[in-house]
Structures are given as C-alpha cells and as structure tokens.
Design a protein around this motif. Structure first.
Motif, PDB file in Angstrom:
ATOM      1  N   GLU A 154       0.752  -1.018  -0.042  1.00 40.60           N
ATOM      2  CA  GLU A 154      -0.046   0.000   0.008  1.00 40.60           C
ATOM      3  C   GLU A 154       0.852   1.212  -0.107  1.00 40.60           C
ATOM      4  O   GLU A 154       0.575   2.264  -0.739  1.00 40.60           O
ATOM      5  N   ASP A 155       1.920   1.114   0.655  1.00 34.39           N
ATOM      6  CA  ASP A 155       2.947   2.254   0.908  1.00 34.39           C
ATOM      7  C   ASP A 155       3.668   2.696  -0.456  1.00 34.39           C
ATOM      8  O   ASP A 155       3.977   3.934  -0.625  1.00 34.39           O
ATOM      9  N   VAL A 156       3.983   1.473  -1.095  1.00 33.85           N
ATOM     10  CA  VAL A 156       4.813   1.541  -2.119  1.00 33.85           C
ATOM     11  C   VAL A 156       4.180   2.449  -3.232  1.00 33.85           C
ATOM     12  O   VAL A 156       4.740   3.041  -3.980  1.00 33.85           O
ATOM     13  N   GLU A 157       2.780   1.976  -3.280  1.00 34.05           N
ATOM     14  CA  GLU A 157       1.948   2.678  -4.265  1.00 34.05           C
ATOM     15  C   GLU A 157       2.062   4.093  -4.258  1.00 34.05           C
ATOM     16  O   GLU A 157       1.790   4.774  -5.018  1.00 34.05           O
ATOM     17  N   GLY A 158       2.206   4.674  -3.214  1.00 37.20           N
ATOM     18  CA  GLY A 158       2.309   6.012  -2.907  1.00 37.20           C
ATOM     19  C   GLY A 158       3.696   6.863  -3.161  1.00 37.20           C
ATOM     20  O   GLY A 158       3.898   7.860  -2.927  1.00 37.20           O
ATOM     21  N   MET A 159       4.637   6.096  -3.659  1.00 37.63           N
ATOM     22  CA  MET A 159       5.811   6.455  -3.918  1.00 37.63           C
ATOM     23  C   MET A 159       5.716   7.555  -5.243  1.00 37.63           C
ATOM     24  O   MET A 159       4.864   7.353  -6.160  1.00 37.63           O
ATOM     25  N   THR A 160       6.330   8.770  -5.222  1.00 35.92           N
ATOM     26  CA  THR A 160       6.447   9.293  -6.073  1.00 35.92           C
ATOM     27  C   THR A 160       8.071  10.231  -6.463  1.00 35.92           C
ATOM     28  O   THR A 160       9.078   9.764  -5.743  1.00 35.92           O
ATOM     29  N   ALA A 161       8.242  10.422  -7.619  1.00 37.19           N
ATOM     30  CA  ALA A 161       9.626  10.717  -8.242  1.00 37.19           C
ATOM     31  C   ALA A 161       9.981  12.003  -8.016  1.00 37.19           C
ATOM     32  O   ALA A 161       9.365  12.750  -8.747  1.00 37.19           O
ATOM     33  N   GLN A 162      11.162  12.317  -7.530  1.00 34.75           N
ATOM     34  CA  GLN A 162      11.559  13.911  -7.536  1.00 34.75           C
ATOM     35  C   GLN A 162      13.182  13.808  -7.192  1.00 34.75           C
ATOM     36  O   GLN A 162      13.660  12.800  -6.499  1.00 34.75           O
TER      37      GLN A 162
END
Length: 1120
Positions: free
Chosen positions: A330-338
């Motif tokens: 569930e938390d991996v799904e919330g990863m964003t790139a920056q």
C-alpha cells in the motif's frame, strides 16, 4: 457522571457523603402521583422471587436429580475412563511423527532419484516435441467465448488419459501416469524444457512405487528450477474459464525448500528521472519481490534520491508475513519521483538496516535489492566500509525501464558483492527476474551437499487441486553433474520435491469425543502459527497466501498463553493449569474458565502438539453394550435403539443425532432427518463386530438414547408444560443425542444437532447454575419477522456426576420458555402484589407514598433481565417483546452505557483474521494509469514501430493488463470466477461479559433534568442481571452507544506499525546455508533484454486478439 450508592450508612466516605444523602432522599421521596422509586430491599426481594421461580421450574422439569439416578441405575453398561494428558500427548505426537516419517521417506526417494536421473541424462540439442510423451495437465483446458462456443486453447501432443473419481484426492485422477504443468509464459518447445521433460519422465515410476509402499500418499510433486511441475497422480489442471499464470517457483513451499531464510532490504530509486512507466514498473517489481518472501524472512523497503527513507512506518526489518507485506504494498503505491540520485544514501541505509542487531531477524541470507533506471556511481567506498572483504551481504541490482544509461556500474555492484544483475525493460520481464535471485541463494545449499538436504514442513495452505487445507514436506534437489573441464562442482539447484499431507489426515490421529465438548488438541509451528486448532476455519478458499493464524489469534491472548506458546516453539514439554477467557461457539459471549494445557514437541518436525482439557473432562464415559448387542444379534433390535426410530418420537420426544462418523459407510447429510434415516438403514446391515464402525461412538450413542428416553418416562411425560409456560424441555449428551419434548417442539428447534458445536451446551458445562440463551437477533431483524412465530428462550444447566470421586458432566438439560407468557410472569414477580392481590387494587397518593413496581407502573418504570453478554432476555415493556435477543445498547443506549461505566460489564475486543468481505468497488474504473506511453496512429501505420522495443513493451503491458484486470494492480487475483469475489479481510469483534461485581447497586445517571435512577443486581445461580430503572423522560442526554456487532476493521486497525515494535516470539529453521568458500560468483548477471521468439510473439498476439474480443478479466490460477 453517575453517583453510586451501595449503602446509605454512616460508613460512606466523607467526600461522597453529600451525594449519598441526596441519593437516599431521592429514593425515599414520592413524586406527584404518590409513587417513589423502589427501595433497595424491595428490589432485592423481587430478585429473590425471580431466583426461586427459575430454580423451581428447573428442578421440576430439568430433571437433573432424576437423570443422575438414571446414570446410576445403568452404571453396569459403561465404564469411567480417564484422560491422562501426558499419555495422550505422547501417543498422538508419536502417531503424527510416524505419519510424517512415511512421507519423508517418499520425499527422499524422489529427491535421490531425481538427482541420479538428471546426472545420467545426456543432453540433446536437437530434441523435438514429438520425441517426448507426457500428459499435459492443461491440454484439455478450454475457454468459453462470449458466443457460448468452446475454443480449444492450443494444439497439443499430450497423452489422452481417462480419469476416475477418487475419494482421497476429492477429484478425478489416473494412477498410471504423472501430469506436467508448464507456466503459460514459458515456451514448452524450448530445448531446455524438452530436456527437462525427458529426464523427469523417469520420476513417474518412483511416484508409483512410493504409492505402493504407502497408499495414503497424496500429491507427490517435483517443481523444477526451469518452471516445469511434474505431479502424481495425473489429473487435469484447474478448471474451464481460467488463464493459468501458475509458476511453481513462486509458491511458498518451493521458495522455502530452495533457499535458507532471508534478511532483505529493498531500495527503490525515486529520483526525478524515474517517472511514468518506469516508476510503475518499479512498484510492480517490488510487489512481486515481496511475494517471493515467506514468514521465515524479514524485509524492509526504502526509497531514495538524495536521501533514503522507509516507504512505510517500519523503521527496521520486519517479518515478511501477509499483513506486513500488505502495508508495504500500500505504501509503495504512494511513492513519487523527484530529486537527484544518490546511490550512497540508499546503500548506507540498507547496510545499516542489516547491521541492526537489536531487532528480530532471520540471521541467515542477507541481501540488498536495488531498483533503479541507471547511474554512474559505483559507491565502492560504501562496500569497502560495510561489506568487504567478507561480503556477507549480497547485492542484486535491477535496471528498470527503457533507457540508454550505461549499465556497467550496476553490473559491477552485483558482481563485486556476490549478487546478480537483472534487466526489467517491461512488465513481461518482472515475474521471471524477481524470482531468479533464488538460484543464487541456492548455491551454498548445493555446495553443502547432504548437510543441506533438510526436510522442511510448510505453513498450512489451501491445495489448488481440491484437497482442502494441507501442509507440504519439501526437500531440495541438487545438480550433481560436474564440469570436468573446470574441475568444479555444479552449484545449481535442480528444483524442490514436495509431498502433501491433508490436515484432515492429521486430525484423524487426534482424539475428539472423549475430550468432551470443550477439550481439544492443537499444534503450532516455529512461527507460532496453528496447523491444528478448532478455531482454524478460513472462510476463503483458493486464496494465494498460506493460512497463517497465530495461536494467540486463534484464542484470546493472555500472559499464560504467551508463555505456553514460547515453550512450545522452543520444543519443550510442559503442563500448566490456568484461568483464561474463551469465546462461546457463536462468538457472542465470553466465559472465564479453567483449563489444563499440556504440550510436547513432535519429534523430527518443526511442530509442537498441545492438549487443552477442562477440569470436568478428566474423566469420560465409555459404554460397553457388546453383551446386549450379541443377545439380539443386531443393534437395531435393542430396546434402547428403538427409541431412535421416528415412530417413537410422538411419545418419547424428537431425537437429533450428532452427525459423526459412526461407521465408514454411513452417508453424511446436512439434513438431520435424512442422516438419521441413513444411520438406521446402516444399522440394519452391520454386524455387532463390524470393523467399519467406531464402537466408542456407536455404543455411547445407543447408551444415551436409552438414558434420555428414561428421562422422558420418569419426568417429562407426567408434567404439563403449559402450566409453567414452557414450549419444550430438552436434554443433550456427550454421546451425541439431543432429545426435545414434545415432538412438535422440534419444528422450531434451531440448535446444532452436534452438542459439541452448540453454544448452549458448551457454555452450560463451563458455568455453574442456569444459563439463559435468548434467540439471536441481528440489527436487520424486523418486528414483522415475529409474526406467527413464538419466541423461545433456552435455559440450560449441566448434569454433574461423580462415580468414586471421579467427576464428569456427561449431559446438559434445559427448558425453553415462552417469552410472551414469561413476560407476564416476570412483571408479577417484580411487583408488590401477592398471589391474592388483583391488578389495580392498590391506590396510592401523596399521603400513602407507595413504591413503584414493574407491573403497575410499567409506564414509568423499566424492568429488564439482561444476560451476561448484554443481550435482552425479558422486560416489563410490551414494545420490548420484539427486542428480545438484541444487544441492550440497541434498546436503551444510556442505560447500557451506565451499566458498563459502573463495572457491571467488561468489554473484550479481538480480531478475526479469517473473515471474508465483499470486494470494494475500484475508485479508478475506466481510467488508465498515468505515465503510460500511448502510440499515435502514425506509429501504428509504421511497420518499423512494431519491431521496436517500445512496441513490444506496450504490447506486454496490454497483455498483462487485460490478464490482471489492471495494468499495475497490487491485489492478488483469484481463480474462482471472472466476476468479483469475496476477499479475505479482518473483522473486529467486541464481546461483553460480567465483571466481578456481585452486589446490589443503586445509581443516578446524571444528566441534569433528564437524570434517571436505576438499580442493578445479579440473580444468583444464573447468568442474568436484574435492572430496574426510571424510564427516560427526555432524549437530550448524550451517551456513546456501545457497539457489539462484528464490524470490518478500519484501515490501520490493528495498527501494524505498533505491533511490529513488540513482535511475537518465533524461531526460524534450525540450519542456515548462506556461505560456502568454494562458491563460484563469476556468473553474476546479463544484459539481454526480454526478446521473445517470433512464434511466441505470434501466439501472444492471437491471444491478445481473443482477450480483446471477449473483454473479460482473467484471474490467476490457484496455488498448489
């Protein structure tokens, strides 16, 4: 705020003196109509009248004393046997050990044969499909198109076999052949696969010989490192309407056998260059990587750019169990790139995680899995600081997505740290590349040779081919060929062999009915998970995860049970007598009981066996009717047996018999009448010495038939039930008899015909006195449902016998009250009139100052009986008649809250991890994932585009997207149907039970002008609370409504982030193979992308066209 007034004497504490005086004045002061709230002694008098009435009815109709006499009269027909816990444990543990030892011998024969067959096999470069004969278990699988026509999946040279139904396997099998299953994404015509099929064919004879030696053997399986599965006996794979994505190498039993436990840290590059499709590929790769871990492994996941941080609330390695992996996903799904990439930050974080010795972990294989789109830094200084020269941590690097970065640094990192480099250019490469690291971890095992050939037994899981719940014994198979040119030993694992054992077969070795209704055996593994327990009842079938129910979740957790669990995991023997809480069979009540726990290890396994025995089950009855049966030749000619026949029901009461396996040829049925008919028909055929019948069960059943019939003759036939407003009287016994009198009362009898599964029976054994059980009403129960139905309340009590200081409780007797009639009786008993008084004769005014009572003043005074679970039993309010059986907070929330706040009730909250819930509707229906490349029409018209990597990648995305029903969906997909199915979920349960408060209690529910007086008192020798209260004069009081109904646990409940900080005690496997000095680490990665053959591409294109036409989501096959 409530002001309590237990007494009004001078002994009151000074700070509360004023409040006590005020309460006493309120109780004594009449209202304008001349009525005052009843005094404490008055309500105690009512309580005694209620107690006497209940006791009188039960003494007359229960027949406890008479039943004791009947048992005494028939004591020549039975013996009193003793359950000696340590002897029982020793015997059953030995029987289970012997059962599993047989399977281990079969395992070793298959493993040894496989190694020798492969060693003697001569590799053939020019082998062809037509050269190999085998049964392809998927050859006959067909798919239904929207037009209703069957379309054969593919042409096959598979053998054509005939199958016969087999009771042991619960499906059709062929014992002359083994079957082969090859994953859909593996080309079965490749040289590697054909050679694999060629040499594994010889295993067929070994399977057959194993079965000859042990006919009880179930599935024998060889899972190859190439993905080929050969299993025996042959049976068709799966069912119609399925796309098969099963790969044996991803199954927990294979992973457990192929490598030692793992400590894994996954680090994911989330710098700005990682966006869109590449980020989604990384997320999906992490999901699949997590699925390669079992409960013996520990893991953490972190993202990094300039700095590293965990993706979840877990700050250290945590056990890779189902619930923790769900949090990660569930938390991996919330990863964003920056941001920018800093490999140093990611690797330093990972190494520090692995070096943290203050947390529980596997302490075996240590590894770092890095997912990135590429970079130039080799971070050699980090490896020098943390990992060199011993290289105790393996580094696996994954280049993800389509890019032109130099991959040499990634290859170097892996090769310099005994790991492997992989490329994941598209979604099609994820499954294979996230599992091949296991081959590397298997090297030390292969090099260790026979030392590493350790048989391991898995967690419980659901068999894919219909056996139900099973455990699997596993053994690795090594490649024994040698490279003579290099004079080096081969270090490749060939695969894993497995043998299934059905839990039902293990249960058959455990005693059941001599332990009584509340005695049982259980077994746990090194993780504390149960493989045997009466509360192990998973409601989801064909799910992908193993069944991991912890012992402390199967029961209500307390310190004693924690210590027992730890001792069992440590392999110790022990015994402890404890006081503990248990749930009732219907999960509505909590009882405080005494139990003796006895435990011992099952030798040569990872399991430990336990026995739970209540004090009254130390002894049990064993009937011996052999002489009587021999005299009449057939059981059906015995007089006692005749009372089982339906033609005796009208005079002797209706008989329900427990649906037990009295004889092997007895046909089971959910309809008790039909089951009784089957039983009687069989009894007309069997001989007295028939070996197909269980004499213990059969004799006890016939004995109890006669004993309960005598109760009818001596007690019930001479009584008029209507005089005391009774709907029925009944008796249930350990022998499996439930007799209900009169016969017509059986029409409304809703209790389980198996007394051991009936809540009233089990609770009566654990509680002294009379146990009331109102009918169950959930929140959806409507008043109109009561029309033409008479509500009945069960009142039951155990029959306590003693033969030569040997106590036992072989039966429970009781009555069924007519609620409507007893409501009237209740009002009279809780009133101020005597039997000679007539209703309404009393006249009260301000000068006479009469006390209110539950009959004359029902408009102003609320009187109720509530049971120990907080459910309404009786009331003086006519409109409460339809509320009987409901949780009292649904009837009067303020009053129930006051009872709880004043400690009459205690609350117990727990979680059911085996529940099912309806699937939630997806929130993004119709929306494609952002960041996916969408080709233009010009691309479609350009032939060169179709040959590009981008086209192939997109094609795979479409293919897998349709197959999984979502391009990057994280949830597992079941194989039961094309439609959405119920899914496993966590339910939160709340039960209430009496606290230790036994005294009379007067209280004011303080709410200004809406305040209410109430009195509460326990009724002696019952599970009832008598409550008298003023009816609310307004509805302005706000009170939290207590909830009792089971609900779906909200997100974050239970809080996994808190639970992992206090992990439960466990142990991993006793051996670890993570290092061998002779390991050759030169094979450490390749740079080839996923390039399918032309034939494979063409086949997948045709499949895509079909899928697009049918437009059905296709689920995964169930696990084996």
């Amino acid at each position: 705020m409530a002001i309590s007034a237990q007494t009004c004497g001078a002994s009151c504490l000074v700070p509360a003196l004023c409040s006590q005086i005020i309460l006493c004045l309120v109780l004594a002061t009449p209202d304008a109509d001349g009525f005052s709230f009843p005094q404490q002694y008055t309500m105690q008098y009512w309580a005694r009248r209620l107690e006497q009435e209940i006791d009188g009815v039960m003494r007359i109709f229960g027949g406890v004393q008479q039943l004791k006499g009947i048992y005494n009269d028939k004591k020549n027909l039975f013996e009193i046997r003793e359950n000696v816990p340590k002897k029982l444990i020793e015997k059953v543990a030995g029987d289970i050990e012997s059962l599993l030892a047989k399977k281990v011998r079969a395992l070793k024969r298959v493993a040894d044969a496989a190694e020798n067959f492969q060693k003697d096999h001569r590799w053939q470069d020019n082998i062809k499909e037509e050269d190999i004969e085998y049964y392809d278990s998927k050859a006959d699988t067909r798919y239904d198109d929207p037009e209703g026509e069957e379309i054969e999946r593919e042409k096959s040279n598979s053998l054509k076999l005939e199958f016969t139904e087999d009771a042991n396997f619960k499906t059709k099998v062929n014992y002359s052949y083994a079957a082969v299953q090859i994953p859909t994404d593996i080309y079965k015509g490749s040289t590697v696969i054909l050679n694999e099929l060629n040499w594994t064919e010889s295993l067929e004879n070994v399977f057959i010989e194993n079965r000859k030696e042990d006919p009880s053997l179930l599935w024998q399986v060889f899972g190859s490192a190439t993905g080929v599965t050969r299993f025996y006996p042959a049976t068709p794979w799966g069912a119609p309407d399925k796309i098969d994505l099963y790969d044996v190498r991803r199954r927990p039993w294979y992973i457990q056998g192929a490598s030692s436990p793992k400590d894994m840290v996954i680090i994911v590059d989330v710098s700005g260059s990682v966006s869109g499709l590449t980020l989604k590929l990384m997320k999906t790769s992490v999901y699949d990587m997590l699925d390669t871990l079992s409960d013996d492994d520990y893991v953490n996941v972190a993202s990094f750019n300039q700095k590293a941080q965990p993706v979840s609330c877990f700050n250290h390695l945590v056990q890779a169990n189902i619930r923790n992996k769900k949090v990660f996903k569930e938390d991996v799904e919330g990863m964003t790139a920056q941001g920018t990439t800093d490999y140093k930050a990611g690797f330093e974080y990972a190494f520090e995680q692995l070096q943290n010795s203050n947390v529980t972990r596997a302490n075996c294989n240590k590894m770092i899995m890095m997912f990135t789109d590429g970079g130039e830094d080799r971070v050699q200084d980090v490896f020098e600081k943390y990992n060199w020269p011993n290289k105790t941590v393996r580094v696996f690097t994954f280049s993800v997505g389509q890019h032109n970065y130099d991959v040499t640094p990634l290859q170097w990192m892996a090769c310099a740290n005994k790991g492997y480099y992989f490329e994941i250019p598209s979604i099609g490469a994820i499954r294979i590349n996230t599992q091949e690291y296991l081959d590397v971890l298997g090297r030390p095992m292969v090099l260790a040779g026979n030392k590493a050939k350790q048989v391991q037994w898995t967690n419980v899981y659901q068999d894919a081919l219909g056996l139900g719940l099973v455990v699997t014994g596993t053994l690795p198979v090594f490649n024994l060929t040698e490279d003579h040119s290099l004079e080096k030993k081969n270090q490749l694992i060939l695969g894993v062999v497995g043998v299934d054992v059905a839990l039902d077969d293990i249960k058959k070795l455990t005693p059941r009915y001599n332990l009584g209704a509340n005695g049982y055996m259980f077994a746990i593994d090194l993780n504390g998970y149960v493989l045997l327990h009466p509360n192990l009842r998973p409601q989801i079938i064909n799910f992908q995860e193993p069944v991991t129910l912890d012992f402390l979740d199967a029961e209500l957790e307390d310190e004693n049970k924690e210590e027992i669990r730890r001792s069992m995991i440590d392999g110790n023997e022990g015994q402890r007598y404890i006081k503990t809480l248990i749930k009732s069979q219907d999960e509505r009540y909590i009882d405080e009981v005494h139990r003796t726990y006895t435990w011992a290890p099952i030798k040569s396994t990872n399991y430990s066996l336990g026995l739970v025995l209540p004090p009254y089950s130390t002894y049990y009855i064993q009937a011996n009717l052999s002489d009587q049966i021999l005299q009449v030749k057939l059981p059906s000619k015995m007089k006692d047996f005749e009372y089982l026949l339906p033609n005796s029901f009208e005079s002797e009461g209706h008989v329900f018999i427990a649906p037990r396996e009295y004889c092997k040829d007895l046909n089971q049925s959910d309809n008790n009448t039909e089951f009784l008919e089957n039983f009687i028909a069989l009894m007309e055929k069997v001989t007295p010495d028939s070996k197909q019948c269980d004499n213990f069960l059969l004799h006890n059943l016939i004995l109890d038939t006669g004993i309960t019939q005598q109760l009818v003759e001596r007690v019930w036939k001479d009584q008029d039930l209507s005089t005391y407003s009774l709907l029925a009287v009944f008796v249930a016994t350990d022998g499996g008899i439930t007799r209900v009198f009169p016969n017509k009362a059986a029409e409304d009898w809703e209790e389980d015909p198996e007394p051991f599964n009936a809540s009233f029976y089990r609770r009566s054994l654990d509680n002294k006195g009379y146990i009331f059980k109102p009918p169950y009403q959930d929140l959806s129960y409507r008043d109109q449902d009561l029309e033409n139905n008479t509500i009945g309340i069960l009142v039951s009590t155990a029959v306590e016998l003693s033969f030569g200081r040997k106590p036992l409780n072989p039966a429970v007797v009781g009555v069924k009250l007519d609620v409507e009639a007893w409501t009237t009786k209740f009002k009279v008993l809780a009133s101020n009139r005597t039997e000679r008084d007539q209703l309404g004769t009393r006249r009260c005014d301000p000068s006479t100052s009469c006390e209110m009572d539950c009959e004359a003043n029902y408009k102003d005074l609320l009187c109720v009986l509530i049971d120990d679970g907080g459910f309404l039993v009786l009331s003086n309010q006519e409109d409460y008649l339809s509320q009987v059986g409901k949780f009292f907070s649904e009837v009067d929330a303020h009053l129930m809250s006051a009872l709880y706040n004043n400690s009459f009730f205690t609350r117990k909250e727990s979680y059911d991890f085996q529940s099912v819930c309806a699937p939630e509707a997806p929130s993004n229906t119709g929306g494609a994932p952002r960041g996916v490349y969408v080709p233009t029409m010009a691309d479609f018209l350009n032939l060169a585009w179709w040959t590009s990597a981008a086209a192939w990648s997109l094609f795979q995305q479409f293919l897998y997207g349709l197959t999984y029903n979502s391009w990057f969906q994280t949830e597992d997909v079941t194989a039961d149907s094309m439609e959405s199915k119920e899914t496993s979920c966590i339910m939160k349960q709340t039960q209430y039970y009496f606290s230790t408060v036994n005294y009379t209690y007067n209280t004011i529910i303080d709410c200004g002008n809406c305040s209410r007086l109430f009195h509460a008192q326990r009724l002696a020798s019952t599970n009832l609370l008598f409550v008298v209260a003023e009816k609310p004069i307004c509805s302005q009081c706000e009170s939290t409504k207590l909830l009792q109904a089971e609900i779906k646990a909200p997100p974050g409940d239970p809080n996994q982030c808190e639970l992992v900080e206090k992990p439960r005690y466990r142990k991993g496997p006793h051996v670890c193979f993570d290092y061998n000095a002779t390991e050759n680490t030169s094979d450490c990665g390749r740079g080839a992308s996923f390039r399918p053959s032309l034939s494979t591409l063409l086949s997948l294109q045709l499949l895509l066209l079909y899928l697009t036409a049918s437009w059905h989501p296709l689920p995964l096959a169930p696990c084996l």
